[in-house]
Write a protein that holds these residues in place. Structure first.
Motif, PDB file in Angstrom:
ATOM      1  N   UNK A   1      17.218 -27.318  12.045  1.00  0.00           N
ATOM      2  CA  UNK A   1      17.438 -26.345  13.097  1.00  0.00           C
ATOM      3  C   UNK A   1      18.389 -25.200  12.840  1.00  0.00           C
ATOM      4  N   UNK A   2      19.530 -25.465  12.197  1.00  0.00           N
ATOM      5  CA  UNK A   2      20.583 -24.454  12.158  1.00  0.00           C
ATOM      6  C   UNK A   2      20.233 -23.279  11.260  1.00  0.00           C
ATOM      7  N   UNK A   3      19.692 -23.551  10.084  1.00  0.00           N
ATOM      8  CA  UNK A   3      19.325 -22.471   9.182  1.00  0.00           C
ATOM      9  C   UNK A   3      18.266 -21.579   9.796  1.00  0.00           C
ATOM     10  N   UNK A   4      17.284 -22.194  10.452  1.00  0.00           N
ATOM     11  CA  UNK A   4      16.225 -21.420  11.088  1.00  0.00           C
ATOM     12  C   UNK A   4      16.784 -20.516  12.179  1.00  0.00           C
ATOM     13  N   UNK A   5      17.641 -21.056  13.044  1.00  0.00           N
ATOM     14  CA  UNK A   5      18.232 -20.232  14.094  1.00  0.00           C
ATOM     15  C   UNK A   5      18.979 -19.044  13.497  1.00  0.00           C
ATOM     16  N   UNK A   6      19.752 -19.296  12.449  1.00  0.00           N
ATOM     17  CA  UNK A   6      20.557 -18.228  11.851  1.00  0.00           C
ATOM     18  C   UNK A   6      19.673 -17.141  11.256  1.00  0.00           C
ATOM     19  N   UNK A   7      18.560 -17.522  10.624  1.00  0.00           N
ATOM     20  CA  UNK A   7      17.700 -16.490  10.029  1.00  0.00           C
ATOM     21  C   UNK A   7      17.033 -15.646  11.102  1.00  0.00           C
ATOM     22  N   UNK A   8      16.778 -16.229  12.280  1.00  0.00           N
ATOM     23  CA  UNK A   8      16.110 -15.452  13.320  1.00  0.00           C
ATOM     24  C   UNK A   8      17.055 -14.443  13.965  1.00  0.00           C
ATOM     25  N   UNK A   9      18.273 -14.862  14.306  1.00  0.00           N
ATOM     26  CA  UNK A   9      19.212 -13.874  14.861  1.00  0.00           C
ATOM     27  C   UNK A   9      19.623 -12.879  13.776  1.00  0.00           C
ATOM     28  N   UNK A  10      19.641 -13.344  12.526  1.00  0.00           N
ATOM     29  CA  UNK A  10      19.901 -12.429  11.415  1.00  0.00           C
ATOM     30  C   UNK A  10      18.810 -11.377  11.297  1.00  0.00           C
ATOM     31  N   UNK A  11      17.565 -11.784  11.483  1.00  0.00           N
ATOM     32  CA  UNK A  11      16.449 -10.830  11.426  1.00  0.00           C
ATOM     33  C   UNK A  11      16.601  -9.760  12.494  1.00  0.00           C
TER      34      UNK A  11
ATOM     35  N   UNK B   1      20.088 -27.347   4.765  1.00  0.00           N
ATOM     36  CA  UNK B   1      20.025 -26.526   5.971  1.00  0.00           C
ATOM     37  C   UNK B   1      21.222 -25.578   6.042  1.00  0.00           C
ATOM     38  N   UNK B   2      22.371 -26.077   5.655  1.00  0.00           N
ATOM     39  CA  UNK B   2      23.568 -25.229   5.639  1.00  0.00           C
ATOM     40  C   UNK B   2      23.418 -24.080   4.648  1.00  0.00           C
ATOM     41  N   UNK B   3      22.800 -24.344   3.523  1.00  0.00           N
ATOM     42  CA  UNK B   3      22.600 -23.289   2.534  1.00  0.00           C
ATOM     43  C   UNK B   3      21.636 -22.219   3.057  1.00  0.00           C
ATOM     44  N   UNK B   4      20.545 -22.656   3.683  1.00  0.00           N
ATOM     45  CA  UNK B   4      19.614 -21.696   4.287  1.00  0.00           C
ATOM     46  C   UNK B   4      20.349 -20.817   5.293  1.00  0.00           C
ATOM     47  N   UNK B   5      21.153 -21.449   6.141  1.00  0.00           N
ATOM     48  CA  UNK B   5      21.894 -20.706   7.144  1.00  0.00           C
ATOM     49  C   UNK B   5      22.940 -19.790   6.547  1.00  0.00           C
ATOM     50  N   UNK B   6      23.608 -20.243   5.505  1.00  0.00           N
ATOM     51  CA  UNK B   6      24.646 -19.423   4.877  1.00  0.00           C
ATOM     52  C   UNK B   6      24.054 -18.170   4.243  1.00  0.00           C
ATOM     53  N   UNK B   7      22.881 -18.308   3.629  1.00  0.00           N
ATOM     54  CA  UNK B   7      22.213 -17.133   3.046  1.00  0.00           C
ATOM     55  C   UNK B   7      21.844 -16.147   4.147  1.00  0.00           C
ATOM     56  N   UNK B   8      21.245 -16.663   5.230  1.00  0.00           N
ATOM     57  CA  UNK B   8      20.885 -15.785   6.347  1.00  0.00           C
ATOM     58  C   UNK B   8      22.117 -15.141   6.960  1.00  0.00           C
ATOM     59  N   UNK B   9      23.203 -15.885   7.035  1.00  0.00           N
ATOM     60  CA  UNK B   9      24.446 -15.352   7.606  1.00  0.00           C
ATOM     61  C   UNK B   9      25.034 -14.263   6.732  1.00  0.00           C
ATOM     62  N   UNK B  10      24.888 -14.387   5.428  1.00  0.00           N
ATOM     63  CA  UNK B  10      25.350 -13.321   4.529  1.00  0.00           C
ATOM     64  C   UNK B  10      24.557 -12.036   4.788  1.00  0.00           C
ATOM     65  N   UNK B  11      23.250 -12.181   5.033  1.00  0.00           N
ATOM     66  CA  UNK B  11      22.430 -11.010   5.339  1.00  0.00           C
ATOM     67  C   UNK B  11      22.867 -10.368   6.646  1.00  0.00           C
ATOM     68  N   UNK B  12      23.096 -11.186   7.629  1.00  0.00           N
ATOM     69  CA  UNK B  12      23.578 -10.779   8.942  1.00  0.00           C
ATOM     70  C   UNK B  12      24.885  -9.991   8.770  1.00  0.00           C
ATOM     71  N   UNK B  13      25.807 -10.566   7.964  1.00  0.00           N
ATOM     72  CA  UNK B  13      27.106  -9.933   7.734  1.00  0.00           C
ATOM     73  C   UNK B  13      26.964  -8.601   7.009  1.00  0.00           C
TER      74      UNK B  13
END
Length: 417
Positions: free
Chosen positions: A251-261, A341-353
């Motif tokens: 769940x967490x990585x997916x959520x982060x990539x969507x708000x990141x998008x 999952x944390x890694x997926x989210x961290x990558x998306x969060x870097x994009x967001x940042x």
């Protein structure tokens, strides 16, 4: 409610990724044109909501078994990136209502999916990881839900809510019982008129909701489960039911990539405006030339293009990586872990940042203060992205880095409760 003919018509429907992305691209001007209205309403309008339905955006992650489109995650984030390029509030409202078909299709038993997906043409569900303010308690035939939860983005048009609750203590005054993860129908909760006071994402429809002795069936509840750490290794009910490893999702990585998008899309919209300014305005010092011909402005614009392309690529890559993890756990038996999952989210969060840093460092700064008049595109994007940047998810950076490290080092991850 979906009719039998609706389901028959939609069964087997196939819409290519390119078509969905083009639909989003074609809708983008309307989304941008209605941005002020979206803020005034504190949600997308009935018209935009209908246009999202007609485009199939709410059905992108619904399983084909129930008339959904079942598209891949990279396509999904590309669509919402396009909508976010028009207006982040509208994208946030739509995306966070559409997101949770993936979790329902992955984690809940077939009976629950038949009852929930099977009665909705376009299932939509807001969701918040924070638990209800009250406790859930077991009652005859199911679970009683009580309490309030805020920031339910996308709730105005949601048919359901997917949420968390701690269970009542075993003894009065004792510690709460283990968490449950539940699906509740729209009839089970009240939507409060309490959204729109923040400076940004005003149109995201992030109202609070209240449950008052609402009862949901036992098979709509996953006991002793936290949505950020559902065990999916080896596959899930959903991956077996639908024959698609995408439904072996965490769940967490997916959520982060969507708000990141959505946030990357918003920054790309600001980049479009920056380009317009460069072509329309002249430099403030000699030589007086169009800013597009000035070497300094060219460098600043080029930096913004490059950094946002990196953010875009990273967001899409996070979606691809989640697909790969799901496929590997189903087809190869490789565990899909909390650390993955944390890694997926961290990558998306870097994009967001990166998107936020690019917005404030290159686009907003060098567009000039006159571009930030109240109601302008840049003023709105700055406000929206500032609120996006203040989201609790971005504050998880340091914690998430530690969890990625623990996974690599073979150490247990932190408890979520």
């Amino acid at each position: 409610m979906a009719t039998a003919s609706d389901k028959t018509q939609r069964a087997g429907e196939s819409v290519t990724p390119d078509v969905l992305i083009e639909r989003a691209r074609m809708l983008r001007p309307l989304v941008e044109e209605r941005a002020a209205e979206t803020e005034k309403l504190t949600r997308i309008s009935e018209e935009l909501h209908r246009r999202f339905e007609e485009a199939g955006f709410y059905r992108m992650l619904m399983p084909k078994r129930y008339g959904g489109l079942e598209v891949d995650l990279p396509t999904y984030v590309k669509v919402w990136m396009e909508i976010g390029r028009g207006d982040a509030s509208a994208a946030w409202c739509g995306c966070l209502a559409a997101n949770h078909a993936l979790q329902l299709g992955s984690w809940w038993p077939e009976r629950a999916q038949d009852e929930i997906f099977g009665t909705e043409a376009d299932f939509k569900a807001a969701s918040v990881a924070a638990p209800l303010s009250g406790f859930a308690r077991r009652v005859e035939g199911g679970w009683e839900l009580n309490g309030k939860v805020s920031y339910c983005s996308g709730i105005p048009y949601s048919t359901h809510y997917i949420g968390q609750s701690l269970t009542e203590p075993a003894e009065k005054g004792g510690p709460p019982g283990p968490p449950i993860l539940f699906v509740a129908p729209r009839s089970a909760f009240e939507i409060l008129d309490d959204w729109g006071e923040l400076i940004g994402l005003i149109g995201s429809g992030s109202n609070s909701i209240v449950f008052d002795r609402a009862v949901v069936p036992a098979h709509w509840v996953l006991e002793n489960t936290h949505m950020a750490d559902v065990e999916v290794s080896g596959g899930t009910v959903g991956s077996r039911l639908h024959g698609n490893p995408m439904y072996a999702t965490r769940g967490l990585g997916f959520f982060t990539m969507t708000v990141g998008a959505v946030m990357v899309g918003a920054a790309l919209g600001a980049l479009d405006e920056f380009e317009r300014i460069l072509k329309a305005r002249k430099t403030m010092r000699a030589p007086i030339v169009p800013r597009a011909e000035d070497p300094d402005h060219q460098r600043w614009f080029g930096a913004a293009i490059t950094k946002l392309k990196i953010a875009e690529i990273a967001t899409i890559r996070s979606a691809e990586l989640q697909m790969e993890y799901g496929r590997a756990t189903v087809e190869e038996g490789r565990p899909y872990t909390f650390g993955d999952d944390q890694l997926v989210g961290a990558i998306a969060r870097e994009a967001y940042s990166e998107a936020w840093q690019t917005m404030q460092t290159w686009i907003f700064r060098y567009s000039g203060s006159s571009a930030a008049k109240r109601g302008s595109k840049l003023e709105r994007v700055l406000r929206d992205m500032a609120i996006g940047w203040s989201h609790f998810n971005t504050a998880n950076n340091e914690w998430s880095y530690a969890e990625v490290a623990k996974a690599r080092l073979g150490l247990p991850h932190s408890s979520l409760f």
